[in-house]
Write an enzyme that holds these catalytic residues in place. Structure first.
Site, PDB file in Angstrom:
ATOM      1  CE1 TYR A 101      -4.233  -1.650   0.215  1.00 60.83           C
ATOM      2  CE2 TYR A 101      -2.975  -3.223   1.491  1.00 60.83           C
ATOM      3  CZ  TYR A 101      -4.112  -2.892   0.784  1.00 60.83           C
ATOM      4  OH  TYR A 101      -5.107  -3.818   0.650  1.00 60.83           O
ATOM      5  CG  HIS A 102      -1.141   4.886   0.487  1.00 60.10           C
ATOM      6  ND1 HIS A 102      -2.246   4.060   0.414  1.00 60.10           N
ATOM      7  CD2 HIS A 102      -1.336   5.663   1.558  1.00 60.10           C
ATOM      8  CE1 HIS A 102      -3.066   4.340   1.398  1.00 60.10           C
ATOM      9  NE2 HIS A 102      -2.538   5.312   2.120  1.00 60.10           N
ATOM     10  CD  GLN A 103       3.033   8.361   1.875  1.00 55.15           C
ATOM     11  OE1 GLN A 103       4.140   8.574   2.346  1.00 55.15           O
ATOM     12  NE2 GLN A 103       2.531   9.062   0.878  1.00 55.15           N
ATOM     13  CB  VAL A 104       5.143   0.627   1.786  1.00 56.16           C
ATOM     14  CG1 VAL A 104       6.218  -0.442   2.022  1.00 56.16           C
ATOM     15  CG2 VAL A 104       3.841   0.223   2.451  1.00 56.16           C
ATOM     16  N   GLY A 129       1.930   2.949   4.981  1.00 53.73           N
ATOM     17  CA  GLY A 129       2.846   3.649   5.862  1.00 53.73           C
ATOM     18  C   GLY A 129       3.876   2.785   6.546  1.00 53.73           C
TER      19      GLY A 129
END
Length: 229
Positions: A101-104, A129
């Site tokens: 998912y995003h911000q990883v 995250g």
């Protein structure tokens, strides 16, 4: 290349209920575009065309918001959902059927050349995250909770949450795949549960102390004098 495109589109269709058609996925999913451009950049990297590889990865980052170093090794059917802010370092290695998912961030913790980024096993889910740092191993089928910070190996099939990430005994009931990964909240994180218990104990002690102080003030108060007649 055509096979990897088809596999990538089918993997997104299987994991994103918002995907209505393969054409929509092909045109509108930056994660698919970033992975496709990375595969070309990685090929250039292996041919030791390092500057063109870095330039292509830089263009991919500008277009998609996803930064994948051309030296990173990525398996089949990687799904990067939403994708904005994802960073995958040079020596990272990813298996098959991974969901990110995003911000990883798959980052390094050393300035020394060599293996310094994580290895992610097959079927892993990295929640929004999450930060996975250093040359550690996240085993097959593991789940990393949203906003978790992972700095040590994660056993296969384990679920980890928190900062630093710790394993929990169970996954949320009724779900193997959750939107944005396993949530990092007080119902799952043992550290947060301990903090909440301490807060409750402190609140109880504060209430008892206040009651004792009120009782002492009442005991020290002078008795009312009788009326003169």
């Amino acid at each position: 290349m055509l096979r990897t495109w088809v596999e990538g589109i089918d993997a997104i269709m299987a994991r994103d209920p918002a995907a209505r058609s393969r054409l929509e996925v092909l045109l509108c999913y930056p994660g698919l575009h970033a992975v496709a451009m990375h595969r070309l950049a990685h090929r250039l990297w292996r041919w030791r065309l390092r500057l063109p590889a870095r330039l292509l990865s830089h263009i991919a980052r500008m277009l998609t918001g996803i930064e994948i170093h051309p030296g990173a090794r990525i398996g089949r059917r990687l799904v990067i959902d939403h994708g904005d802010g994802v960073v995958i370092g040079e020596t990272a290695e990813l298996g098959d059927d991974i969901l990110i998912y995003h911000q990883v961030t798959l980052g390094g913790t050393s300035l020394v050349a060599g293996k310094r980024h994580p290895t992610i096993g097959n079927g892993v889910i990295l929640g929004a995250g999450a930060k996975v740092l250093g040359p550690i191993l996240v085993g097959d089928g593991a789940r990393v909770g949203a906003n978790a910070v992972v700095v040590s190996d994660v056993p296969a099939g384990a679920t980890v949450v928190g900062i630093p990430a710790r394993p929990v005994e169970r996954r949320p009931a009724g779900a193997d795949l959750l939107p944005y990964g396993t949530p990092c909240d007080e119902t799952l994180d043992p550290a947060l549960r301990s903090i909440e218990q301490l807060r409750a104990e402190i609140a109880g002690l504060s209430a008892r102390l206040a009651a004792l102080e009120a009782g002492q003030r009442g005991a020290r108060a002078p008795a009312p004098s009788g009326e003169s007649g």
